[in-house]
Design an enzyme around this catalytic site. Structure first.
Site, mmCIF file in Angstrom:
data_model
loop_
_atom_site.group_PDB
_atom_site.id
_atom_site.type_symbol
_atom_site.label_atom_id
_atom_site.label_comp_id
_atom_site.label_asym_id
_atom_site.label_seq_id
_atom_site.Cartn_x
_atom_site.Cartn_y
_atom_site.Cartn_z
ATOM 1 N N GLN A 199 -16.443 5.662 11.244
ATOM 2 C CA GLN A 199 -15.002 5.528 11.510
ATOM 3 C C GLN A 199 -14.581 6.297 12.777
ATOM 4 O O GLN A 199 -13.518 6.921 12.807
ATOM 5 C CB GLN A 199 -14.182 6.021 10.314
ATOM 6 N N TYR A 239 -11.169 5.146 14.136
ATOM 7 C CA TYR A 239 -10.094 5.536 13.200
ATOM 8 C C TYR A 239 -9.888 7.053 13.224
ATOM 9 O O TYR A 239 -8.751 7.535 13.295
ATOM 10 C CB TYR A 239 -10.497 5.049 11.815
ATOM 11 N N ASN A 247 3.523 5.005 9.420
ATOM 12 C CA ASN A 247 2.549 4.673 8.378
ATOM 13 C C ASN A 247 1.600 3.539 8.747
ATOM 14 O O ASN A 247 0.446 3.550 8.315
ATOM 15 C CB ASN A 247 3.308 4.320 7.088
ATOM 16 N N ALA A 248 2.052 2.544 9.503
ATOM 17 C CA ALA A 248 1.220 1.350 9.745
ATOM 18 C C ALA A 248 -0.130 1.755 10.339
ATOM 19 O O ALA A 248 -0.190 2.610 11.226
ATOM 20 C CB ALA A 248 1.945 0.394 10.684
ATOM 21 N N GLY A 249 -1.189 1.158 9.840
ATOM 22 C CA GLY A 249 -2.511 1.495 10.371
ATOM 23 C C GLY A 249 -3.567 0.507 9.917
ATOM 24 O O GLY A 249 -3.376 -0.221 8.939
ATOM 25 N N ILE A 250 -4.667 0.469 10.653
ATOM 26 C CA ILE A 250 -5.783 -0.428 10.314
ATOM 27 C C ILE A 250 -7.106 0.328 10.446
ATOM 28 O O ILE A 250 -7.156 1.404 11.046
ATOM 29 C CB ILE A 250 -5.851 -1.662 11.252
ATOM 30 N N PHE A 278 -8.797 9.415 0.293
ATOM 31 C CA PHE A 278 -8.939 8.000 -0.052
ATOM 32 C C PHE A 278 -7.937 7.638 -1.151
ATOM 33 O O PHE A 278 -7.832 8.318 -2.163
ATOM 34 C CB PHE A 278 -10.380 7.706 -0.457
ATOM 35 N N ASN A 290 -15.657 11.008 9.957
ATOM 36 C CA ASN A 290 -16.316 10.225 8.906
ATOM 37 C C ASN A 290 -17.297 9.249 9.548
ATOM 38 O O ASN A 290 -16.937 8.569 10.523
ATOM 39 C CB ASN A 290 -15.276 9.448 8.079
ATOM 40 N N GLY A 342 0.814 -1.216 0.000
ATOM 41 C CA GLY A 342 0.000 0.000 0.000
ATOM 42 C C GLY A 342 0.849 1.269 0.000
ATOM 43 O O GLY A 342 1.890 1.350 -0.660
HETATM 44 P P1 NDP Z 1 -2.962 -1.115 3.879
HETATM 45 O O1 NDP Z 1 -4.076 -1.791 4.602
HETATM 46 O O2 NDP Z 1 -2.728 -1.357 2.447
HETATM 47 O O3 NDP Z 1 -1.580 -1.378 4.653
HETATM 48 C C1 NDP Z 1 -1.525 -1.229 6.048
HETATM 49 C C2 NDP Z 1 -0.089 -1.368 6.490
HETATM 50 O O4 NDP Z 1 -0.008 -1.278 7.923
HETATM 51 C C3 NDP Z 1 0.488 -2.720 6.100
HETATM 52 O O5 NDP Z 1 1.845 -2.558 5.805
HETATM 53 C C4 NDP Z 1 0.329 -3.505 7.393
HETATM 54 O O6 NDP Z 1 1.218 -4.602 7.530
HETATM 55 C C5 NDP Z 1 0.641 -2.446 8.425
HETATM 56 N N1 NDP Z 1 0.124 -2.814 9.739
HETATM 57 C C6 NDP Z 1 -1.175 -2.895 10.112
HETATM 58 N N2 NDP Z 1 -1.242 -3.299 11.397
HETATM 59 C C7 NDP Z 1 0.030 -3.489 11.820
HETATM 60 C C8 NDP Z 1 0.619 -3.895 13.046
HETATM 61 N N3 NDP Z 1 -0.117 -4.222 14.124
HETATM 62 N N4 NDP Z 1 1.954 -3.951 13.116
HETATM 63 C C9 NDP Z 1 2.712 -3.634 12.066
HETATM 64 N N5 NDP Z 1 2.234 -3.241 10.869
HETATM 65 C C10 NDP Z 1 0.896 -3.173 10.762
HETATM 66 O O7 NDP Z 1 -3.193 0.416 4.172
HETATM 67 P P2 NDP Z 1 -2.758 1.711 3.378
HETATM 68 O O8 NDP Z 1 -1.479 1.507 2.688
HETATM 69 O O9 NDP Z 1 -3.930 2.170 2.629
HETATM 70 O O10 NDP Z 1 -2.570 2.703 4.611
HETATM 71 C C11 NDP Z 1 -1.303 3.108 5.118
HETATM 72 C C12 NDP Z 1 -1.535 4.238 6.097
HETATM 73 O O11 NDP Z 1 -2.188 5.311 5.409
HETATM 74 C C13 NDP Z 1 -2.448 3.849 7.255
HETATM 75 O O12 NDP Z 1 -2.022 4.465 8.435
HETATM 76 C C14 NDP Z 1 -3.785 4.417 6.841
HETATM 77 O O13 NDP Z 1 -4.602 4.698 7.940
HETATM 78 C C15 NDP Z 1 -3.362 5.667 6.108
HETATM 79 N N6 NDP Z 1 -4.353 6.175 5.178
HETATM 80 C C16 NDP Z 1 -4.829 5.375 4.149
HETATM 81 C C17 NDP Z 1 -5.789 5.878 3.292
HETATM 82 C C18 NDP Z 1 -6.364 5.073 2.176
HETATM 83 O O14 NDP Z 1 -7.378 5.499 1.608
HETATM 84 N N7 NDP Z 1 -5.785 3.963 1.773
HETATM 85 C C19 NDP Z 1 -6.322 7.246 3.440
HETATM 86 C C20 NDP Z 1 -5.746 7.973 4.532
HETATM 87 C C21 NDP Z 1 -4.806 7.445 5.345
HETATM 88 P P3 NDP Z 1 0.754 -6.069 6.981
HETATM 89 O O15 NDP Z 1 0.639 -5.975 5.474
HETATM 90 O O16 NDP Z 1 1.893 -6.928 7.364
HETATM 91 O O17 NDP Z 1 -0.534 -6.386 7.611
#
Ligand code: NDP
Length: 237
Positions: free
Chosen positions: A141, A144, A79-82, A176, A138, A17
Site C-alpha cells: 500500500q 495509499y 473522508n473520500a478515499g480509494i 481496518f 503497510n 462506509g
Molecule cells: P469505501 O470504499 O466504503 O467508501 C469510499 C468513499 O469514498 C465512498 O463514499 C466513495 O464514493 C468515495 N470516493 C472515492 N473516490 C471518490 C472520488 N474520486 N470522488 C468522490 N468520492 C469518492 O471506503 P471506507 O468507508 O472504508 O473509507 C472511507 C475513508 O476511510 C477513506 O479515506 C479510507 O481510506 C479511510 N480508511 C478506511 C479504512 C477501512 O479499513 N475501511 C481504514 C482506514 C482508513 P462512491 O461510493 O460514490 O464511490
C-alpha cells in the site's frame, strides 16, 4: 452535548462506509450535514451533491453551493478515499496518481476554496480521515500510505496555521474497518491482519464516526488541534 446542533458539517464521500456512518452520527447530533458522493447518494442529509473529489472546479462549486443553499460551513470531514494496492515495483503510474489524486489532492480541492471563509469567520473544525497505514506503512500500500501520511502532515500544518483564526485541524486514523474497502481484501490476508490487532476484530464504521464527532465538537475537543486520534484496536500505538 457535543455542541454540534445546528452546525453545518461538510463531508466528502458520505454515501457509504465510514462516510455514511459519519453522516448518520452527525444527523443524530443535530448537525446540518452536507455531503458529496461520486456514484450514488446514501443516507438522508440536509444537502447532497454528486462531485468527483479529484476535480477542483467541481469541489469549489460544491463548497459555494453549500454556503449559498445551507449556510456557513463550520466543520469538514475529509473522508473520500480509494485503494489501488500492489507492491511498490508493480504499481503502475496511473494507480500511483489515482490514489494520490483522490486521497490527497482531493483534500486540497475541498479545503482550498473554503479556508479563507473559515478564517474570515474565525471558527471551524477539520477532521481528516487518514489511516493506521499512514502511521505505520503497510506492505502493498505504498501509494495509499504516502497519501494518508500526507494528510497527517497537512492536518498538522493547518492546525498551526489555523489556530490564530480559531480553526482546528485533527486526524482520525482508523484501523481496518468493516466496509467495502476491507471486504475487498482476500480472506487469508484478513486473517493475518486480525492476528495483529489486540482487540481481535475490525472496527465498526460507527466507532470511527464517534471519534470524528468528538474531534469536530467545539465542546469536547475545543482545545485539541494538530492531533492524531488512532482508532485501531491497539494495532499501532
Ligand atoms: P469505501 O470504499 O466504503 O467508501 C469510499 C468513499 O469514498 C465512498 O463514499 C466513495 O464514493 C468515495 N470516493 C472515492 N473516490 C471518490 C472520488 N474520486 N470522488 C468522490 N468520492 C469518492 O471506503 P471506507 O468507508 O472504508 O473509507 C472511507 C475513508 O476511510 C477513506 O479515506 C479510507 O481510506 C479511510 N480508511 C478506511 C479504512 C477501512 O479499513 N475501511 C481504514 C482506514 C482508513 P462512491 O461510493 O460514490 O464511490
Amino acid at each position: 452535548m457535543f455542541g454540534l446542533d445546528g452546525k453545518i458539517i461538510f463531508v466528502t464521500g458520505g454515501n457509504r462506509g465510514i462516510g455514511a456512518a459519519i453522516v448518520e452520527t452527525l444527523n443524530q447530533l443535530g448537525a446540518l450535514v452536507a455531503y458529496t458522493y461520486r456514484s450514488a447518494p446514501g443516507p438522508a442529509a440536509r444537502w447532497t451533491m454528486q462531485a468527483d473529489i479529484t476535480d477542483p472546479l467541481i469541489m469549489a462549486q460544491a463548497v459555494a453551493r453549500v454556503e449559498a443553499e445551507v449556510g456557513p460551513i463550520y466543520g469538514v470531514v475529509l473522508n473520500a478515499g480509494i485503494t489501488k494496492d500492489n507492491l511498490f515495483p508493480n504499481i503502475p503510474v496511473e494507480d500511483w496518481y489515482a490514489v494520490i489524486d483522490t486521497n490527497l489532492n482531493g483534500v486540497y480541492n475541498t479545503l482550498h476554496p473554503l479556508m479563507p471563509k473559515l478564517y474570515e469567520r474565525g471558527s471551524g473544525s477539520l477532521v481528516f480521515i487518514s489511516s493506521v497505514v499512514g502511521e505505520q506503512g503497510n506492505i502493498g500500500q505504498a501509494n495509499y500510505a504516502a497519501a494518508k501520511a500526507g494528510m497527517i502532515g497537512l492536518a498538522k500544518t493547518l492546525g498551526l496555521e489555523g489556530a490564530r483564526y480559531g480553526v482546528r485541524a485533527n486526524v482520525v486514523a482508523p484501523g481496518f474497518t468493516s466496509t467495502d474497502m476491507v471486504k475487498a481484501i482476500p480472506d487469508k490476508v484478513k486473517e493475518r491482519i486480525l492476528a495483529k490487532i489486540p482487540l481481535r476484530r475490525f472496527a465498526e464504521p460507527a466507532e470511527i464516526a464517534w471519534a470524528t464527532a468528538f474531534l469536530l465538537s467545539p465542546v469536547m475537543a475545543g482545545y485539541i488541534t494538530g492531533e492524531v486520534l488512532s482508532v485501531n484496536g491497539g494495532q499501532y500505538t
